[in-house]
Scaffold this motif. Structure first.
Motif, PDB file in Angstrom:
ATOM      1  N   LEU A  34      37.628  43.260  37.113  1.00  0.00           N
ATOM      2  CA  LEU A  34      38.636  42.626  36.247  1.00  0.00           C
ATOM      3  C   LEU A  34      40.016  43.244  36.470  1.00  0.00           C
ATOM      4  CD1 LEU A  34      36.762  42.229  32.845  1.00  0.00           C
ATOM      5  CD2 LEU A  34      37.246  40.469  34.518  1.00  0.00           C
ATOM      6  N   LEU A  35      40.054  44.577  36.620  1.00  0.00           N
ATOM      7  CA  LEU A  35      41.359  45.239  36.707  1.00  0.00           C
ATOM      8  C   LEU A  35      41.961  45.156  38.108  1.00  0.00           C
ATOM      9  CD1 LEU A  35      40.679  48.371  34.495  1.00  0.00           C
ATOM     10  CD2 LEU A  35      42.215  46.500  33.972  1.00  0.00           C
ATOM     11  N   ASN A  36      41.104  45.158  39.136  1.00  0.00           N
ATOM     12  CA  ASN A  36      41.652  45.306  40.489  1.00  0.00           C
ATOM     13  C   ASN A  36      41.450  44.114  41.406  1.00  0.00           C
ATOM     14  OD1 ASN A  36      42.466  48.045  40.036  1.00  0.00           O
ATOM     15  ND2 ASN A  36      40.291  48.527  39.974  1.00  0.00           N
ATOM     16  N   LYS A  37      40.500  43.220  41.117  1.00  0.00           N
ATOM     17  CA  LYS A  37      40.175  42.208  42.120  1.00  0.00           C
ATOM     18  C   LYS A  37      40.599  40.784  41.739  1.00  0.00           C
ATOM     19  CE  LYS A  37      38.352  44.961  45.055  1.00  0.00           C
ATOM     20  NZ  LYS A  37      39.077  45.181  46.312  1.00  0.00           N
ATOM     21  N   LEU A  38      41.155  40.585  40.549  1.00  0.00           N
ATOM     22  CA  LEU A  38      41.469  39.213  40.152  1.00  0.00           C
ATOM     23  C   LEU A  38      42.855  38.781  40.625  1.00  0.00           C
ATOM     24  CD1 LEU A  38      40.004  38.924  36.567  1.00  0.00           C
ATOM     25  CD2 LEU A  38      39.002  38.199  38.714  1.00  0.00           C
ATOM     26  N   GLY A  39      43.801  39.725  40.681  1.00  0.00           N
ATOM     27  CA  GLY A  39      45.150  39.358  41.120  1.00  0.00           C
ATOM     28  C   GLY A  39      45.511  40.160  42.354  1.00  0.00           C
ATOM     29  N   THR A  40      46.810  40.434  42.501  1.00  0.00           N
ATOM     30  CA  THR A  40      47.250  41.298  43.604  1.00  0.00           C
ATOM     31  C   THR A  40      47.600  42.648  42.990  1.00  0.00           C
ATOM     32  OG1 THR A  40      49.509  40.573  43.253  1.00  0.00           O
ATOM     33  CG2 THR A  40      48.205  39.329  44.842  1.00  0.00           C
ATOM     34  N   LYS A  41      47.890  43.614  43.850  1.00  0.00           N
ATOM     35  CA  LYS A  41      48.228  44.962  43.342  1.00  0.00           C
ATOM     36  C   LYS A  41      49.471  44.910  42.465  1.00  0.00           C
ATOM     37  CE  LYS A  41      46.122  48.841  45.295  1.00  0.00           C
ATOM     38  NZ  LYS A  41      45.578  48.914  46.624  1.00  0.00           N
TER      39      LYS A  41
END
Length: 1293
Positions: A130-137
């Motif tokens: 949820l924190l790292n793989k849903l959007g971009t950095k």
């Protein structure tokens, strides 16, 4: 007014040099004075409602003021984790193999078991994803503190899309949720669009869906560790709650509250590490979440969840799980106890001795006692110990309020409270000793939670502390409760920040409490008792009842064989300024109607106030996701008429206690003279109006020469023999017959010759004309005049319905003492047929002559009456009250009437009119048979019956012949409105154009049907029909034509009158849109030579302008008397030759028998004077005298027809002193019982009358005469003779 560029005002026509300001002032003064707005929209309940007096024996609380109750202190535990996540981390690391959760498949077998190690690693994966793989950095989709929706079904994805999903969408939107977590199975089950995307649910924000099954999650890198802060006041989760109205709110629970609540539950329930717990509740919210998910993780408990779908398939599954896993704790609802008990017969070897705590989540409900007792009764032999049953009380706002701690072995069980329902309804605790039907047994829900403080406060008004013997709302102060309604600060303050006050109104401290929504009291030993919820509170006549109590008593009174236990909904609806309780239950398929009525009649208990019970077929009430009844949807269905009950018991006579007292009619002490003087003093003129003068015509000699209609025809046959007077059309619009002046004269002569030869008649004998609408009828009429006999036109019997129509024909023939019948060959055969013999004596008909093929013969001479006062014809008609009355029309009256119509409608030889009316009586007969011969205009005749096979016939004729003036009846107008309303485009395409129509006059003897006229005008506006074209005429038995909207004169005006005043025989003019207003349309312009006055029917004195009274008429074309065989001379004198008791005692008036009033308008008539408008309110004979007031049936029927979309038509009448409503049902028969409460309620609300009987019948049962008027008395006779064959009859007694 608009300011234009050059600074001048536009929009005020200045018709003289008077300044616009003065002009405006004058216009304002001319307007009728408006009552101030408050008079309009102030609810008139003060004057209407009878306020029930308080019973002096009402119980009042007598105890001292309650003292806040303190829970045991929250213990200090040395190794208590700083946050819930820390507990999971700890068990994941140290007890990885320990089982955390076992899920069952649909058959009740274990599907998988998740260990604490697995649970921890999946939580990490999910958090990382949820924190790292849903959007971009740089742009992550989620930040800590964002809200996400958890969309997991309880095992069945379809169940999730419950009735409340739209409201939940609203909650998600208000919480700013844009991401939904769900399982693969659930996602597959959701509805998709064509390109595979998930449907945008109604009311939901746009959502991104994330599947959380392990295979879709990313394993975190070795160095990634989640940040676990110590629990603080930040929101941990939001739990949704649905309110009574069906709206959804989110209760926010902080991290510290979640942790403290787990600690309090662990202490109260004495949870130990490694115990096993069986959970049957929804683990997404409430107890299922608090015990089955949060406290379980805290204490490393192994939870076995039994979803609702499994319980439905195998109700014993939870008991089997307890037995197999030797579970120490079980978490259930009453429903699960009940289901297991029903199914236990198959199970011999279950053992429940391992249970130390059976937590009953809805144990606070009054009906839970019986479920707990019954369950114990069955399973005690299977090792269940009595002391392990632990009811508890919870609320979404305060979380767990109280829970019973498991007792020591052999310790005495807590006492029950047996309370009086009567006392409860007044909010007072009284022990019930008398009647088990009015007793409520409640069990305690133990003590309040550790670390909490509790008070009982009054449920409404300021939070004042209750007395010890008073029921109030439980309020709690605790660190372990909800913190707010998310995003609703106002409502939050009233619920989560309450400071109780004492009797004097001063706060008892600065500690804030949270309202729990639970009603209850504190019993001996600080035990908490709950008797209901604030949102289940129903207030009736200042007494409070609780939905749950009513369900409990509904189940407790007798063994429930009629309805399903868990399928009862209780709610209240507003009825006449008060509430009425409705109890809806699902009826078992094997229950008889008698069982059902017995069950319903037991619901009518005085202590629970007026109850409206009804039963529905099994499985028809709307359900919540977990199978309970959706109360607010059930209520909405009831109010909308979509519930389809199979039995219903209305008892309005006993339930409606606040009706105003019946009006006592005062004897009229005021004499007519005083009234007249009073009106004059008040500046009111006498209510009278006059049509214009009949005047002297240019062809005065002609009129003198031909003062008889028979002479007019002879003169026209000589002067203009080939002028076409009549054109008859058939259903296809084809001309089937025409008559020129000469042809009509010759046919009349042939009939005269035959009559003199074969009839054996004397001058002045009566002859019945029995013809279908057409030119034969006209020829026969003039044939009779030529022969010196009196024609009597009679509607022919209906060949398909001889039994109903032939007796009327027979009756007119007998009453008129007809010496002969003129008719056609087909009708002659019918009169002598065997079918006719079944309903009348066919052997005693007078001479029957058929006029189809007559020899060419001329009579020796044509009769000329010695004076114009001689009788010309008899006009027989059946009134709406079922009375057959014949009136005598003299030659003088006929000529004057024809001349009056000629003047009003500007009729002369070059004009064409179209008539679509029945030609047997009243003005319809005059226009069809007499008017053309007098005025010389051409009449296009359209028999109304032809419209049944070809609806557009009348309208297309108007268009084809470019007709300017047409006459029709309300039944024709209704046929066109209902049948052609949707076909205007097709008619337009066929070239139908009504812009030629200048006046379309409805011929009627009733109050103008404004709604129908307006619908007709609006519908056919697209075909060019002018909005000003439609108007009405008014006639009565004593005078066939009083008003007729002519070519000159102002448009008919409309006024709004107050219906309450009308019932008191008063007229009060109000503005459009005022409550209880009734629109009335003027009945057309008063005909030339007619005078009308409004008279008090009792004192016979004249009334003032805008006063309601009987319409009296003076005119040369009034009928000269009733034609009866009884010689009722006094009635004759009273109706036809009556005089005012005061004012103008010379003029002779005829009484119409109709109530109405005259109002002087601002409009000008042809002579330039102000126009007096006549408004007809209704027939005196038809009015219903109920509760001392006068009601017009049409007003009640209008309300009834509005009550439900499936009511096609309705009629009302009285039977003894009961009001009977007959409603025609156009929908399916299962809607029949939906109509009963709606009809009863609308009549009560709008007319303050209690309906005694509601009869639901098929369409077409209410008899309607040719003028489109309801024959209410015929209907009443059929009802009393039990001939209506109703779908349903509800006796509201």
């Amino acid at each position: 007014m608009l300011d234009t560029a050059d600074g001048k005002r536009k929009g005020v026509p200045v018709n003289s040099r008077v300044s616009t300001k003065i002009q405006q002032l004058l216009n304002t003064l001319k307007r009728p004075k408006r009552p101030p707005l408050s008079e309009f929209f102030l609810d008139d309940s003060e004057e209407i409602v009878e306020v029930p007096q308080l019973d002096p024996n009402t119980p009042k609380p007598e105890g001292r003021q309650i003292v806040p109750v303190k829970g045991e202190p929250l213990g200090v535990v040395s190794n208590w984790p700083p946050a819930l996540q820390a507990a999971l981390a700890r068990w994941g690391a140290t007890q990885a193999k320990s089982p955390a959760l076992t899920a069952l498949d649909i058959t009740g077998k274990p599907l998988y078991t998740l260990t604490y190690g697995k649970l921890w690693s999946r939580s990490l994966k999910l958090a990382y994803t949820l924190l790292n793989k849903l959007g971009t950095k740089t742009e992550p989709v989620l930040q800590p503190g964002d809200r996400v929706a958890l969309v997991y079904p309880n095992s069945d994805p379809a169940m999730f899309w419950d009735a409340g999903s739209q409201q939940i969408g609203f909650l998600l939107g208000s919480c700013g949720v844009s991401l939904a977590l769900t399982s693969e199975v659930c996602l597959k089950g959701l509805p998709k669009t064509q390109n595979g995307e998930i449907v945008q649910f109604k009311g939901w924000p746009r959502m991104k869906w994330v599947v959380t099954d392990t295979k879709y999650l990313t394993k975190p890198s070795k160095d990634w560790q989640p940040h676990i802060p110590t629990a603080n006041t930040d929101t941990a989760y939001i739990e949704y709650k649905a309110t009574k109205e069906g709206t959804v709110m989110g209760v926010a629970v902080s991290k510290i509250a979640m942790l403290t609540h787990c600690q309090a539950l662990t202490q109260a329930c004495n949870y130990c590490e490694g115990e096993t717990l069986v959970n049957v509740l929804d683990c997404k919210k409430d107890m299922g979440l608090w015990h089955g998910v949060l406290s379980s993780v805290m204490n490393r408990i192994h939870t076995i969840t039994v979803p609702y779908a499994v319980m439905k398939a195998c109700p014993m599954s939870w008991v089997q799980r307890v037995h197999i896993h030797k579970a120490r704790v079980a978490l259930v609802k009453c429903r699960d106890l009940h289901w297991a008990m029903m199914a236990h017969k198959d199970q011999k070897d279950t053992n429940l001795s391992s249970i130390r705590m059976l937590i009953v989540a809805d144990g606070a409900n009054p009906w839970s006692v019986s479920s707990c007792d019954a369950f114990l009764n069955v399973f005690q032999s299977h090792g269940l110990k009595p002391e392990v049953i632990c009811p508890c009380a919870t609320s979404p706002e305060a979380l767990t309020v109280a829970i019973r701690r498991p007792g020591a072995r052999g310790a005495p069980l807590p006492a029950r409270a047996i309370l009086s329902m009567g006392g409860l309804s007044h909010g007072v605790i009284r022990v019930n000793t008398e009647d088990k039907n009015s007793a409520l047994t409640v069990q305690d829900v133990g003590h309040i939670m550790p670390g909490a403080l509790m008070c009982i406060v009054k449920p409404d008004g300021p939070p004042q502390l209750c007395k010890t013997d008073e029921i109030g709302e439980i309020v709690i102060n605790s660190r372990a409760g909800g913190t707010m309604y998310y995003g609703l600060p106002g409502v939050t303050k009233n619920t989560f920040e309450v400071i109780p006050v004492n009797q004097a109104g001063t706060p008892i401290g600065d500690v804030t409490f949270t309202r729990t929504g639970l009603l209850g009291f504190v019993g001996p030993g600080s035990l908490v008792f709950v008797v209901g919820k604030t949102e289940g509170l129903l207030s009736v006549s200042k007494r409070r009842h609780n939905a749950d109590d009513l369900v409990a008593t509904a189940l407790a009174v007798e063994p429930v064989k009629t309805v399903y236990r868990g399928r009862i909904a209780v709610f209240s609806v507003t009825v006449f300024y008060d509430e009425r309780i409705v109890v809806v239950a699902e009826q078992r398929p094997d229950a008889s109607e008698e069982d059902s009525f017995q069950w319903m009649s037991h619901r009518q208990h005085p202590s629970s106030g007026p109850v409206l019970p009804c039963t529905c077929p099994a499985n028809t009430l709307p359900k919540t996701p977990l199978g309970g009844i959706h109360i607010c949807e059930t209520k909405q269905s009831f109010l909308d008429g979509n519930l389809h009950p199979c039995n219903i018991l209305m008892c309005p006579h006993t339930c409606v206690t606040n009706l105003p007292k019946p009006r006592q009619k005062q004897p009229v002490d005021v004499g007519p003279a005083s009234m007249l003087v009073g009106n004059l003093v008040a500046g009111k003129r006498i209510a009278q109006a006059t049509g214009r003068e009949l005047g002297t015509l240019d062809d005065q000699d002609l009129i003198r020469k031909h003062q008889f209609l028979s002479e007019s025809l002879q003169w026209r046959a000589q002067a203009d023999p080939d002028h076409v007077l009549y054109v008859l059309l058939n259903a296809k619009g084809v001309v089937v017959c025409t008559a020129t002046c000469a042809q009509l004269h010759k046919r009349a002569e042939k009939i005269t010759a035959t009559l003199l030869e074969r009839g054996g008649l004397n001058t002045g004998d009566n002859v019945v004309l029995l013809y279908p609408p057409g030119i034969d009828l006209i020829a026969a009429f003039y044939g009779c005049l030529y022969a010196g006999v009196i024609p009597v036109t009679v509607r022919p019997p209906h060949p398909q319905n001889l039994a109903a129509t032939l007796p009327t024909v027979r009756m007119i023939i007998d009453v008129s003492k007809a010496a002969c019948i003129l008719t056609t060959q087909p009708l002659m055969r019918i009169l002598r047929s065997r079918e006719a013999a079944a309903s009348v004596n066919v052997k005693t008909w007078p001479t029957i002559i058929d006029t189809d093929d007559l020899p060419k013969k001329r009579p020796p001479s044509i009769y000329k009456p010695p004076t114009a006062e001689m009788l010309a014809y008899l006009d027989f008609s059946v009134s709406t009250t079922g009375m057959l009355t014949g009136v005598k029309m003299s030659h003088a009256a006929v000529s004057t009437l024809c001349r009056s119509i000629k003047l009003q409608c500007e009729l002369y030889s070059s004009r064409q009119i179209a008539i679509c009316l029945d030609p047997y009586c009243g003005l319809g007969f005059v226009l069809w048979c007499l008017s053309s011969v007098y005025s010389g205009h051409q009449s296009i005749l359209i028999p109304p019956l032809e419209l049944e096979s070809s609806l557009p016939l009348w309208l297309s004729t108007l268009s084809q012949y470019k007709i300017r003036d047409t006459f029709c009846s309300y039944s024709v107008m209704e046929l066109c409105t209902k049948g052609l309303g949707t076909q205007t485009e097709i008619l337009k395409a066929r070239g139908v154009n009504l812009s030629c129509v200048r006046s379309c006059v409805v011929i009627a003897e009733e109050r103008p049907r404004l709604g129908l006229s307006m619908s007709f005008s609006k519908l056919f506006k697209d075909l060019g029909l002018s909005s000003r074209a439609v108007s009405t005429a008014f006639g009565s038995r004593v005078n066939l034509a009083i008003c007729l909207q002519g070519t000159s004169g102002p448009d008919p005006s409309t006024v709004y009158v107050d219906m309450k005043s009308l019932r008191h025989d008063r007229v009060r003019l109000v503005e459009r849109g005022a409550p209880q207003s009734l629109p009335l349309m003027e009945s057309g312009t008063i005909l030339p030579g007619v005078r009308v006055i409004i008279v008090n029917p009792e004192t016979r004195g004249p009334l003032g302008d805008s006063h309601l009274g009987e319409i009296w008429v003076n005119s040369a074309h009034s009928a000269s008397g009733y034609y009866t065989i009884y010689g009722e001379e006094n009635l004759q004198a009273d109706h036809f030759n009556t005089k005012l008791s005061f004012g103008d005692p010379q003029t002779v008036w005829a009484r119409t028998g109709y109530l109405g009033f005259i109002k002087r308008t601002e409009l000008l008539d042809a002579s330039g004077d102000r126009h007096d408008a006549l408004f007809v309110v209704g027939s005196l004979d038809e009015t219903l005298e109920l509760r001392g007031l006068r009601y017009h049936p049409i007003d009640i029927e209008t309300s009834v027809s509005r009550a439900h979309r499936s009511i096609a038509e309705s009629a009302v009448f009285t039977w003894t002193n009961l009001l009977v409503v007959v409603a025609e049902l156009s929908g399916s028969e299962q809607e029949a019982l939906d109509l009963v409460p709606l009809v009863t309620n609308v009549v009560l609300e709008e007319h303050h009358l209690i309906v005694g009987v509601v009869v639901i019948v098929d369409p077409g049962v209410i008899p309607i005469n040719s003028r489109g008027e309801k024959q209410r008395m015929h209907l009443r006779d059929s009802f009393l003779a039990d001939q209506l064959d109703p779908i349903y009859v509800a006796y509201n007694m």
